[in-house]
Design an enzyme around this catalytic site. Structure first.
Site, PDB file in Angstrom:
ATOM      1  N   LYS A  34       0.846  -1.197   0.000  1.00 44.64           N
ATOM      2  CA  LYS A  34       0.000   0.000   0.000  1.00 44.64           C
ATOM      3  C   LYS A  34       0.883   1.249   0.000  1.00 44.64           C
ATOM      4  O   LYS A  34       2.083   1.157   0.315  1.00 44.64           O
ATOM      5  CB  LYS A  34      -0.921  -0.025   1.226  1.00 44.64           C
ATOM      6  CG  LYS A  34      -0.181  -0.072   2.564  1.00 44.64           C
ATOM      7  CD  LYS A  34      -1.125  -0.458   3.695  1.00 44.64           C
ATOM      8  CE  LYS A  34      -0.380  -0.453   5.027  1.00 44.64           C
ATOM      9  NZ  LYS A  34      -1.172  -1.075   6.105  1.00 44.64           N
ATOM     10  N   ARG A 129     -10.897  -1.017  14.250  1.00 43.40           N
ATOM     11  CA  ARG A 129     -10.816  -0.155  13.066  1.00 43.40           C
ATOM     12  C   ARG A 129     -11.932  -0.593  12.119  1.00 43.40           C
ATOM     13  O   ARG A 129     -12.957   0.064  12.050  1.00 43.40           O
ATOM     14  CB  ARG A 129      -9.419  -0.301  12.443  1.00 43.40           C
ATOM     15  CG  ARG A 129      -9.115   0.666  11.345  1.00 43.40           C
ATOM     16  CD  ARG A 129      -7.633   0.738  11.019  1.00 43.40           C
ATOM     17  NE  ARG A 129      -7.046  -0.520  10.544  1.00 43.40           N
ATOM     18  CZ  ARG A 129      -5.770  -0.665  10.200  1.00 43.40           C
ATOM     19  NH1 ARG A 129      -4.929   0.365  10.280  1.00 43.40           N
ATOM     20  NH2 ARG A 129      -5.299  -1.805   9.779  1.00 43.40           N
ATOM     21  N   HIS A 158      -6.259  -8.118  12.375  1.00 45.93           N
ATOM     22  CA  HIS A 158      -5.034  -7.307  12.443  1.00 45.93           C
ATOM     23  C   HIS A 158      -4.670  -7.061  13.896  1.00 45.93           C
ATOM     24  O   HIS A 158      -5.523  -6.715  14.704  1.00 45.93           O
ATOM     25  CB  HIS A 158      -5.287  -5.980  11.715  1.00 45.93           C
ATOM     26  CG  HIS A 158      -4.040  -5.186  11.444  1.00 45.93           C
ATOM     27  ND1 HIS A 158      -2.909  -5.713  10.851  1.00 45.93           N
ATOM     28  CD2 HIS A 158      -3.736  -3.885  11.689  1.00 45.93           C
ATOM     29  CE1 HIS A 158      -1.983  -4.773  10.732  1.00 45.93           C
ATOM     30  NE2 HIS A 158      -2.447  -3.659  11.242  1.00 45.93           N
ATOM     31  N   ARG A 210       1.056 -11.194   6.380  1.00 44.08           N
ATOM     32  CA  ARG A 210       1.033  -9.929   5.632  1.00 44.08           C
ATOM     33  C   ARG A 210       2.272  -9.145   6.015  1.00 44.08           C
ATOM     34  O   ARG A 210       2.373  -8.608   7.110  1.00 44.08           O
ATOM     35  CB  ARG A 210      -0.236  -9.130   5.970  1.00 44.08           C
ATOM     36  CG  ARG A 210      -1.533  -9.831   5.595  1.00 44.08           C
ATOM     37  CD  ARG A 210      -2.744  -8.912   5.750  1.00 44.08           C
ATOM     38  NE  ARG A 210      -2.869  -8.330   7.070  1.00 44.08           N
ATOM     39  CZ  ARG A 210      -3.497  -8.897   8.092  1.00 44.08           C
ATOM     40  NH1 ARG A 210      -4.093 -10.065   7.947  1.00 44.08           N
ATOM     41  NH2 ARG A 210      -3.543  -8.285   9.262  1.00 44.08           N
ATOM     42  N   TYR A 250      13.831  31.579   6.614  1.00 39.37           N
ATOM     43  CA  TYR A 250      12.548  32.201   6.993  1.00 39.37           C
ATOM     44  C   TYR A 250      12.470  32.377   8.497  1.00 39.37           C
ATOM     45  O   TYR A 250      12.828  31.476   9.263  1.00 39.37           O
ATOM     46  CB  TYR A 250      11.381  31.321   6.555  1.00 39.37           C
ATOM     47  CG  TYR A 250      11.180  31.246   5.071  1.00 39.37           C
ATOM     48  CD1 TYR A 250      10.893  32.396   4.337  1.00 39.37           C
ATOM     49  CD2 TYR A 250      11.260  30.038   4.401  1.00 39.37           C
ATOM     50  CE1 TYR A 250      10.696  32.328   2.959  1.00 39.37           C
ATOM     51  CE2 TYR A 250      11.063  29.960   3.032  1.00 39.37           C
ATOM     52  CZ  TYR A 250      10.783  31.106   2.314  1.00 39.37           C
ATOM     53  OH  TYR A 250      10.584  31.040   0.968  1.00 39.37           O
ATOM     54  N   CYS A 296      13.059  24.848   4.330  1.00 38.58           N
ATOM     55  CA  CYS A 296      12.175  25.488   3.345  1.00 38.58           C
ATOM     56  C   CYS A 296      11.471  24.407   2.525  1.00 38.58           C
ATOM     57  O   CYS A 296      11.708  23.220   2.706  1.00 38.58           O
ATOM     58  CB  CYS A 296      12.968  26.372   2.389  1.00 38.58           C
ATOM     59  SG  CYS A 296      14.126  27.496   3.172  1.00 38.58           S
ATOM     60  N   MET A 297      10.634  24.831   1.597  1.00 41.52           N
ATOM     61  CA  MET A 297       9.916  23.855   0.780  1.00 41.52           C
ATOM     62  C   MET A 297      10.882  22.990  -0.043  1.00 41.52           C
ATOM     63  O   MET A 297      10.714  21.779  -0.154  1.00 41.52           O
ATOM     64  CB  MET A 297       8.937  24.568  -0.161  1.00 41.52           C
ATOM     65  CG  MET A 297       8.025  23.609  -0.903  1.00 41.52           C
ATOM     66  SD  MET A 297       6.951  24.422  -2.093  1.00 41.52           S
ATOM     67  CE  MET A 297       5.824  25.303  -1.040  1.00 41.52           C
ATOM     68  N   ASP A 298      11.914  23.646  -0.584  1.00 44.13           N
ATOM     69  CA  ASP A 298      12.800  22.946  -1.526  1.00 44.13           C
ATOM     70  C   ASP A 298      14.279  22.985  -1.139  1.00 44.13           C
ATOM     71  O   ASP A 298      15.102  22.429  -1.850  1.00 44.13           O
ATOM     72  CB  ASP A 298      12.688  23.571  -2.916  1.00 44.13           C
ATOM     73  CG  ASP A 298      11.279  23.985  -3.233  1.00 44.13           C
ATOM     74  OD1 ASP A 298      10.414  23.093  -3.270  1.00 44.13           O
ATOM     75  OD2 ASP A 298      11.030  25.199  -3.397  1.00 44.13           O
TER      76      ASP A 298
HETATM   77  C1  PLP Z   1      -0.404  -2.013   6.754  1.00 43.18           C
HETATM   78  C2  PLP Z   1      -0.997  -3.307   7.125  1.00 43.18           C
HETATM   79  C3  PLP Z   1      -0.194  -4.443   7.251  1.00 43.18           C
HETATM   80  C4  PLP Z   1       1.315  -4.395   7.175  1.00 43.18           C
HETATM   81  O1  PLP Z   1       1.825  -3.999   8.420  1.00 43.18           O
HETATM   82  P1  PLP Z   1       3.397  -3.958   8.673  1.00 43.18           P
HETATM   83  O2  PLP Z   1       3.511  -3.563  10.090  1.00 43.18           O
HETATM   84  O3  PLP Z   1       3.923  -2.925   7.748  1.00 43.18           O
HETATM   85  O4  PLP Z   1       3.908  -5.298   8.361  1.00 43.18           O
HETATM   86  C5  PLP Z   1      -0.811  -5.650   7.468  1.00 43.18           C
HETATM   87  N1  PLP Z   1      -2.146  -5.732   7.582  1.00 43.18           N
HETATM   88  C6  PLP Z   1      -2.961  -4.657   7.493  1.00 43.18           C
HETATM   89  C7  PLP Z   1      -4.433  -4.832   7.648  1.00 43.18           C
HETATM   90  C8  PLP Z   1      -2.408  -3.410   7.275  1.00 43.18           C
HETATM   91  O5  PLP Z   1      -3.207  -2.340   7.198  1.00 43.18           O
END
Ligand code: PLP
Length: 368
Positions: A34, A129, A158, A210, A250, A296-298
Protein backbone atom coordinates in the site's frame (compact mmCIF):
# COMPACT_ATOMS: atom_id res chain seq x y z
CA UNK A 1 18.91 12.10 -12.53
CA UNK A 2 18.92 15.89 -12.59
CA UNK A 3 18.29 17.30 -9.14
CA UNK A 4 20.71 15.50 -6.88
CA UNK A 5 18.22 14.44 -4.22
CA UNK A 6 17.37 10.78 -4.30
CA UNK A 7 16.43 7.66 -2.42
CA UNK A 8 18.29 4.41 -2.89
CA UNK A 9 16.66 1.01 -2.61
CA UNK A 10 19.02 -1.92 -2.42
CA UNK A 11 17.03 -4.72 -4.07
CA UNK A 12 19.38 -7.43 -2.77
CA UNK A 13 18.73 -6.33 0.83
CA UNK A 14 15.00 -5.96 0.18
CA UNK A 15 14.83 -9.48 -1.21
CA UNK A 16 16.92 -10.83 1.65
CA UNK A 17 14.31 -9.50 4.10
CA UNK A 18 11.43 -10.99 2.14
CA UNK A 19 13.13 -14.39 1.95
CA UNK A 20 13.82 -14.18 5.67
CA UNK A 21 10.11 -13.67 6.37
CA UNK A 22 9.17 -16.64 4.20
CA UNK A 23 11.77 -18.80 5.85
CA UNK A 24 10.87 -17.84 9.41
CA UNK A 25 7.11 -18.10 8.93
CA UNK A 26 7.01 -21.08 6.60
CA UNK A 27 3.76 -19.57 5.30
CA UNK A 28 2.50 -17.99 2.16
CA UNK A 29 3.53 -14.38 1.97
CA UNK A 30 1.23 -11.50 1.21
CA UNK A 31 3.42 -8.50 0.43
CA UNK A 32 1.77 -5.31 1.67
CA UNK A 33 2.53 -2.67 -0.94
CA UNK A 34 0.00 0.00 0.00
CA UNK A 35 0.95 3.66 -0.32
CA UNK A 36 3.22 2.98 -3.29
CA UNK A 37 5.06 0.25 -1.43
CA UNK A 38 5.56 2.53 1.60
CA UNK A 39 7.14 4.98 -0.83
CA UNK A 40 9.63 2.53 -2.31
CA UNK A 41 7.71 2.01 -5.56
CA UNK A 42 4.75 -0.37 -5.74
CA UNK A 43 5.64 -2.25 -8.91
CA UNK A 44 9.33 -2.49 -8.05
CA UNK A 45 8.51 -3.99 -4.65
CA UNK A 46 5.90 -6.28 -6.22
CA UNK A 47 8.52 -7.61 -8.62
CA UNK A 48 10.99 -8.27 -5.82
CA UNK A 49 8.30 -9.92 -3.71
CA UNK A 50 7.28 -12.17 -6.62
CA UNK A 51 10.90 -13.14 -7.13
CA UNK A 52 11.02 -14.24 -3.50
CA UNK A 53 7.92 -16.38 -3.76
CA UNK A 54 5.19 -14.03 -2.51
CA UNK A 55 1.70 -15.37 -3.32
CA UNK A 56 -0.38 -12.20 -3.06
CA UNK A 57 -0.11 -8.42 -2.89
CA UNK A 58 -2.15 -6.24 -0.57
CA UNK A 59 -3.03 -2.57 -1.05
CA UNK A 60 -5.18 -0.11 0.88
CA UNK A 61 -7.86 0.90 -1.57
CA UNK A 62 -9.56 0.45 -4.90
CA UNK A 63 -7.36 3.18 -6.43
CA UNK A 64 -4.18 1.42 -5.38
CA UNK A 65 -5.47 -1.88 -6.72
CA UNK A 66 -6.26 -0.28 -10.08
CA UNK A 67 -2.86 1.40 -10.21
CA UNK A 68 -1.20 -2.01 -9.87
CA UNK A 69 -3.51 -3.62 -12.43
CA UNK A 70 -2.82 -0.73 -14.83
CA UNK A 71 0.89 -1.27 -14.36
CA UNK A 72 0.40 -4.86 -15.48
CA UNK A 73 0.30 -6.82 -12.23
CA UNK A 74 -2.19 -9.62 -12.85
CA UNK A 75 -1.63 -11.86 -9.82
CA UNK A 76 -3.50 -12.23 -6.53
CA UNK A 77 -4.41 -8.86 -5.12
CA UNK A 78 -6.26 -7.94 -1.92
CA UNK A 79 -7.59 -4.59 -0.74
CA UNK A 80 -7.21 -4.19 3.04
CA UNK A 81 -9.50 -1.22 3.66
CA UNK A 82 -12.99 -0.08 2.83
CA UNK A 83 -14.33 -0.31 -0.71
CA UNK A 84 -17.46 1.42 -1.98
CA UNK A 85 -20.10 -1.12 -3.04
CA UNK A 86 -20.47 0.45 -6.48
CA UNK A 87 -16.83 -0.43 -7.21
CA UNK A 88 -17.42 -4.13 -6.56
CA UNK A 89 -18.58 -5.34 -10.01
CA UNK A 90 -15.46 -3.81 -11.53
CA UNK A 91 -13.21 -5.30 -8.81
CA UNK A 92 -14.82 -8.71 -9.38
CA UNK A 93 -14.05 -8.43 -13.04
CA UNK A 94 -10.44 -7.51 -12.32
CA UNK A 95 -10.05 -10.37 -9.87
CA UNK A 96 -9.32 -8.08 -6.91
CA UNK A 97 -10.30 -9.45 -3.49
CA UNK A 98 -11.96 -7.16 -0.93
CA UNK A 99 -12.64 -7.35 2.80
CA UNK A 100 -16.19 -7.82 4.08
CA UNK A 101 -16.06 -6.11 7.44
CA UNK A 102 -19.57 -5.38 8.73
CA UNK A 103 -23.21 -6.29 8.20
CA UNK A 104 -23.94 -2.88 6.75
CA UNK A 105 -21.07 -3.19 4.27
CA UNK A 106 -22.40 -6.59 3.24
CA UNK A 107 -25.93 -5.30 2.68
CA UNK A 108 -24.52 -2.56 0.47
CA UNK A 109 -22.47 -5.12 -1.43
CA UNK A 110 -25.46 -7.39 -1.98
CA UNK A 111 -27.27 -4.63 -3.84
CA UNK A 112 -24.59 -4.87 -6.51
CA UNK A 113 -23.92 -7.66 -8.91
CA UNK A 114 -20.90 -9.07 -7.16
CA UNK A 115 -20.99 -12.52 -8.62
CA UNK A 116 -17.50 -14.00 -8.68
CA UNK A 117 -16.16 -11.36 -6.28
CA UNK A 118 -13.39 -12.69 -4.05
CA UNK A 119 -14.00 -11.81 -0.42
CA UNK A 120 -11.88 -12.03 2.72
CA UNK A 121 -13.87 -11.78 5.93
CA UNK A 122 -12.28 -9.14 8.17
CA UNK A 123 -12.78 -9.81 11.84
CA UNK A 124 -12.01 -7.38 14.62
CA UNK A 125 -10.18 -8.84 17.58
CA UNK A 126 -9.09 -5.65 19.29
CA UNK A 127 -7.91 -3.11 16.74
CA UNK A 128 -11.39 -1.58 16.49
CA UNK A 129 -10.82 -0.16 13.07
CA UNK A 130 -12.89 -2.33 10.71
CA UNK A 131 -14.13 -5.90 11.10
CA UNK A 132 -16.86 -8.13 12.49
CA UNK A 133 -16.92 -8.54 16.26
CA UNK A 134 -19.82 -10.90 16.48
CA UNK A 135 -19.79 -14.49 15.25
CA UNK A 136 -23.50 -14.53 14.37
CA UNK A 137 -23.16 -11.47 12.19
CA UNK A 138 -20.02 -12.93 10.66
CA UNK A 139 -21.71 -16.21 9.84
CA UNK A 140 -24.82 -14.57 8.41
CA UNK A 141 -22.60 -12.41 6.23
CA UNK A 142 -20.69 -15.42 4.92
CA UNK A 143 -23.94 -17.22 4.02
CA UNK A 144 -25.38 -14.15 2.31
CA UNK A 145 -22.22 -13.49 0.31
CA UNK A 146 -22.04 -17.10 -0.81
CA UNK A 147 -25.71 -17.06 -1.87
CA UNK A 148 -24.98 -14.04 -4.04
CA UNK A 149 -22.17 -15.81 -5.82
CA UNK A 150 -19.20 -14.34 -3.96
CA UNK A 151 -16.19 -16.50 -3.40
CA UNK A 152 -15.46 -16.31 0.34
CA UNK A 153 -11.81 -17.29 0.10
CA UNK A 154 -10.20 -15.70 3.13
CA UNK A 155 -10.49 -14.54 6.71
CA UNK A 156 -8.20 -12.16 8.54
CA UNK A 157 -7.63 -9.89 11.50
CA UNK A 158 -5.03 -7.31 12.44
CA UNK A 159 -2.94 -7.05 15.61
CA UNK A 160 -2.79 -3.74 17.44
CA UNK A 161 0.35 -4.37 19.53
CA UNK A 162 2.40 -7.07 17.80
CA UNK A 163 5.58 -5.13 18.60
CA UNK A 164 4.77 -4.09 22.17
CA UNK A 165 2.31 -6.34 23.96
CA UNK A 166 2.58 -10.11 23.74
CA UNK A 167 -0.40 -10.84 25.95
CA UNK A 168 -2.72 -8.57 24.00
CA UNK A 169 -1.53 -10.23 20.80
CA UNK A 170 -2.14 -13.67 22.30
CA UNK A 171 -5.68 -12.63 23.29
CA UNK A 172 -6.32 -11.33 19.78
CA UNK A 173 -5.07 -14.58 18.29
CA UNK A 174 -7.37 -16.63 20.55
CA UNK A 175 -10.33 -14.48 19.59
CA UNK A 176 -9.40 -14.90 15.92
CA UNK A 177 -9.28 -18.70 16.24
CA UNK A 178 -12.66 -18.73 17.98
CA UNK A 179 -14.26 -16.57 15.30
CA UNK A 180 -12.70 -18.60 12.46
CA UNK A 181 -13.83 -21.87 13.97
CA UNK A 182 -17.34 -20.57 14.56
CA UNK A 183 -17.85 -20.26 10.82
CA UNK A 184 -17.34 -23.91 9.91
CA UNK A 185 -16.19 -22.55 6.55
CA UNK A 186 -12.95 -23.67 4.92
CA UNK A 187 -10.90 -20.65 3.97
CA UNK A 188 -8.17 -20.76 1.37
CA UNK A 189 -6.42 -17.84 3.10
CA UNK A 190 -6.21 -17.36 6.87
CA UNK A 191 -4.00 -14.44 7.87
CA UNK A 192 -3.33 -12.30 10.91
CA UNK A 193 0.42 -11.64 11.14
CA UNK A 194 1.81 -8.25 10.22
CA UNK A 195 5.60 -7.95 9.89
CA UNK A 196 6.37 -8.00 13.59
CA UNK A 197 4.11 -10.98 14.27
CA UNK A 198 5.56 -12.78 11.25
CA UNK A 199 9.05 -12.42 12.66
CA UNK A 200 8.36 -12.98 16.34
CA UNK A 201 4.96 -14.54 17.12
CA UNK A 202 5.41 -17.64 15.00
CA UNK A 203 1.87 -18.93 15.49
CA UNK A 204 0.72 -21.89 13.46
CA UNK A 205 -2.99 -21.15 13.08
CA UNK A 206 -2.82 -18.93 10.01
CA UNK A 207 -1.44 -20.02 6.65
CA UNK A 208 -0.28 -16.67 5.30
CA UNK A 209 1.39 -13.56 6.67
CA UNK A 210 1.03 -9.93 5.63
CA UNK A 211 4.52 -8.54 5.43
CA UNK A 212 5.00 -4.79 5.01
CA UNK A 213 7.51 -2.70 6.93
CA UNK A 214 9.76 -5.71 7.52
CA UNK A 215 10.68 -5.63 3.84
CA UNK A 216 12.43 -2.35 4.59
CA UNK A 217 14.38 -3.78 7.51
CA UNK A 218 12.30 -2.42 10.37
CA UNK A 219 11.65 -4.70 13.33
CA UNK A 220 11.47 -4.32 17.10
CA UNK A 221 13.02 -7.77 17.48
CA UNK A 222 16.62 -8.16 18.60
CA UNK A 223 16.80 -11.76 17.45
CA UNK A 224 15.90 -11.35 13.81
CA UNK A 225 18.52 -9.50 11.82
CA UNK A 226 17.15 -7.79 8.76
CA UNK A 227 19.03 -5.64 6.28
CA UNK A 228 18.37 -1.94 5.68
CA UNK A 229 17.62 -1.50 1.99
CA UNK A 230 16.54 2.15 2.01
CA UNK A 231 18.58 5.31 2.25
CA UNK A 232 18.14 8.90 1.16
CA UNK A 233 20.66 11.44 -0.05
CA UNK A 234 21.05 14.94 -1.33
CA UNK A 235 24.00 17.10 -2.27
CA UNK A 236 25.77 20.09 -0.87
CA UNK A 237 25.26 22.51 -3.74
CA UNK A 238 26.48 25.78 -2.24
CA UNK A 239 29.00 26.47 0.53
CA UNK A 240 29.73 29.90 1.94
CA UNK A 241 31.30 31.53 4.97
CA UNK A 242 29.19 34.00 6.93
CA UNK A 243 30.37 36.48 9.56
CA UNK A 244 28.83 36.55 13.05
CA UNK A 245 25.39 38.14 13.31
CA UNK A 246 23.87 36.83 10.06
CA UNK A 247 20.54 35.06 10.21
CA UNK A 248 19.50 32.01 8.24
CA UNK A 249 16.21 31.30 6.47
CA UNK A 250 12.55 32.20 6.99
CA UNK A 251 11.78 33.79 10.31
CA UNK A 252 15.51 34.34 10.92
CA UNK A 253 15.42 31.63 13.56
CA UNK A 254 19.16 31.01 13.55
CA UNK A 255 21.90 33.58 13.95
CA UNK A 256 25.61 32.95 13.46
CA UNK A 257 27.59 33.61 16.62
CA UNK A 258 30.97 33.61 14.92
CA UNK A 259 32.30 33.19 11.43
CA UNK A 260 30.50 30.04 10.22
CA UNK A 261 30.48 27.81 7.16
CA UNK A 262 26.94 27.33 5.91
CA UNK A 263 25.88 24.82 3.27
CA UNK A 264 22.72 24.74 1.16
CA UNK A 265 21.06 21.45 0.18
CA UNK A 266 18.33 21.08 -2.50
CA UNK A 267 15.84 19.19 -0.36
CA UNK A 268 12.92 20.48 1.68
CA UNK A 269 9.55 19.71 3.11
CA UNK A 270 8.03 19.19 -0.34
CA UNK A 271 10.34 16.19 -0.56
CA UNK A 272 9.23 14.87 2.81
CA UNK A 273 11.96 16.46 4.92
CA UNK A 274 9.43 17.99 7.30
CA UNK A 275 10.12 21.26 9.14
CA UNK A 276 10.38 19.34 12.42
CA UNK A 277 13.85 18.34 11.19
CA UNK A 278 15.23 21.76 12.13
CA UNK A 279 18.10 21.22 14.58
CA UNK A 280 18.60 17.55 13.65
CA UNK A 281 21.88 16.41 12.16
CA UNK A 282 22.62 15.15 8.67
CA UNK A 283 25.77 13.31 7.63
CA UNK A 284 28.33 14.72 5.23
CA UNK A 285 31.76 13.30 4.59
CA UNK A 286 32.47 11.96 8.08
CA UNK A 287 30.70 14.80 9.92
CA UNK A 288 27.29 15.13 11.53
CA UNK A 289 26.08 18.62 10.69
CA UNK A 290 23.04 20.40 12.17
CA UNK A 291 20.19 21.81 10.11
CA UNK A 292 20.14 25.52 10.89
CA UNK A 293 17.20 27.81 10.26
CA UNK A 294 13.86 26.57 9.05
CA UNK A 295 13.59 23.83 6.49
CA UNK A 296 12.18 25.49 3.34
CA UNK A 297 9.92 23.86 0.78
CA UNK A 298 12.80 22.95 -1.53
CA UNK A 299 16.01 23.87 0.26
CA UNK A 300 17.68 23.42 3.62
CA UNK A 301 20.75 24.97 5.23
CA UNK A 302 23.29 23.22 7.44
CA UNK A 303 26.16 24.50 9.56
CA UNK A 304 29.44 22.93 8.51
CA UNK A 305 32.38 22.37 10.87
CA UNK A 306 34.77 23.53 8.15
CA UNK A 307 34.72 24.41 4.50
CA UNK A 308 33.33 21.38 2.72
CA UNK A 309 33.29 20.66 -0.98
CA UNK A 310 30.32 21.65 -3.08
CA UNK A 311 29.02 18.44 -4.61
CA UNK A 312 29.56 16.41 -1.43
CA UNK A 313 26.90 13.78 -0.81
CA UNK A 314 24.58 14.47 2.13
CA UNK A 315 23.00 11.46 3.85
CA UNK A 316 19.50 12.18 5.17
CA UNK A 317 19.12 8.64 6.50
CA UNK A 318 21.04 5.49 5.77
CA UNK A 319 24.03 3.64 7.14
CA UNK A 320 25.30 6.60 9.24
CA UNK A 321 21.84 7.80 10.26
CA UNK A 322 19.48 4.90 10.91
CA UNK A 323 15.87 5.62 9.99
CA UNK A 324 14.84 4.34 13.44
CA UNK A 325 16.93 7.06 15.13
CA UNK A 326 15.53 9.71 12.82
CA UNK A 327 11.99 8.54 13.62
CA UNK A 328 12.67 8.67 17.33
CA UNK A 329 14.12 12.17 17.09
CA UNK A 330 11.04 13.31 15.18
CA UNK A 331 8.63 11.60 17.57
CA UNK A 332 7.29 9.34 14.86
CA UNK A 333 7.81 5.92 13.25
CA UNK A 334 9.81 4.92 10.16
CA UNK A 335 6.56 4.17 8.28
CA UNK A 336 5.58 7.82 8.40
CA UNK A 337 8.95 9.10 7.26
CA UNK A 338 8.98 6.67 4.33
CA UNK A 339 5.44 7.53 3.27
CA UNK A 340 6.12 11.25 3.31
CA UNK A 341 8.98 11.10 0.84
CA UNK A 342 7.35 12.67 -2.16
CA UNK A 343 7.20 11.56 -5.73
CA UNK A 344 9.61 14.38 -6.59
CA UNK A 345 12.47 12.37 -5.10
CA UNK A 346 14.04 10.02 -7.64
CA UNK A 347 14.10 6.37 -6.57
CA UNK A 348 17.26 4.56 -7.61
CA UNK A 349 17.30 0.77 -7.43
CA UNK A 350 20.59 -1.00 -6.95
CA UNK A 351 21.90 -4.55 -7.18
CA UNK A 352 25.34 -5.45 -5.83
CA UNK A 353 25.72 -1.74 -5.07
CA UNK A 354 25.21 -0.76 -8.71
CA UNK A 355 22.20 1.26 -9.96
CA UNK A 356 20.04 -0.91 -12.21
CA UNK A 357 16.96 1.25 -12.67
CA UNK A 358 15.36 4.44 -11.48
CA UNK A 359 11.95 5.98 -11.14
CA UNK A 360 11.62 9.70 -11.57
CA UNK A 361 8.86 12.20 -12.20
CA UNK A 362 10.02 12.86 -15.74
CA UNK A 363 8.82 9.37 -16.68
CA UNK A 364 12.02 8.70 -18.53
CA UNK A 365 13.06 5.21 -19.44
CA UNK A 366 13.77 3.68 -16.08
CA UNK A 367 16.28 1.07 -17.13
CA UNK A 368 19.81 2.28 -16.60
C1 PLP B 1 -0.40 -2.01 6.75
C2 PLP B 1 -1.00 -3.31 7.12
C3 PLP B 1 -0.19 -4.44 7.25
C4 PLP B 1 1.31 -4.40 7.17
O1 PLP B 1 1.82 -4.00 8.42
P1 PLP B 1 3.40 -3.96 8.67
O2 PLP B 1 3.51 -3.56 10.09
O3 PLP B 1 3.92 -2.92 7.75
O4 PLP B 1 3.91 -5.30 8.36
C5 PLP B 1 -0.81 -5.65 7.47
N1 PLP B 1 -2.15 -5.73 7.58
C6 PLP B 1 -2.96 -4.66 7.49
C7 PLP B 1 -4.43 -4.83 7.65
C8 PLP B 1 -2.41 -3.41 7.27
O5 PLP B 1 -3.21 -2.34 7.20
Amino acid sequence: MYRKTWMEIDLDALEYNIRMAKEISGKELIAVVKADGYGMGDLEVVNSALCCGASMMAVSSCDEALILRNKGYEGELLILGHTDPDELPMLAEKGVAVPAYSSSWVSGALQQNCSGLKVHMKVDTGMNRIGFHDSNELNQAIQALKQHGCEVEGIFTHFACADTDESMTARQLERFKTLCESTGHTFRWIHCDNSEATLTLRESFSNACRFGIGMYGITASNEVKLKSPVSMYSTLVYVKQLPAGETIGYGATYETTESEWIGTIPVGYADGLIRMNQGRHLYIDGEYVPIVGRVCMDQTMVRLPRQMKEGSVVELFGSHLPIETMAEELGTIPYEIFCLISERVTRIYTRSGVPVSERNMRMEDSTL
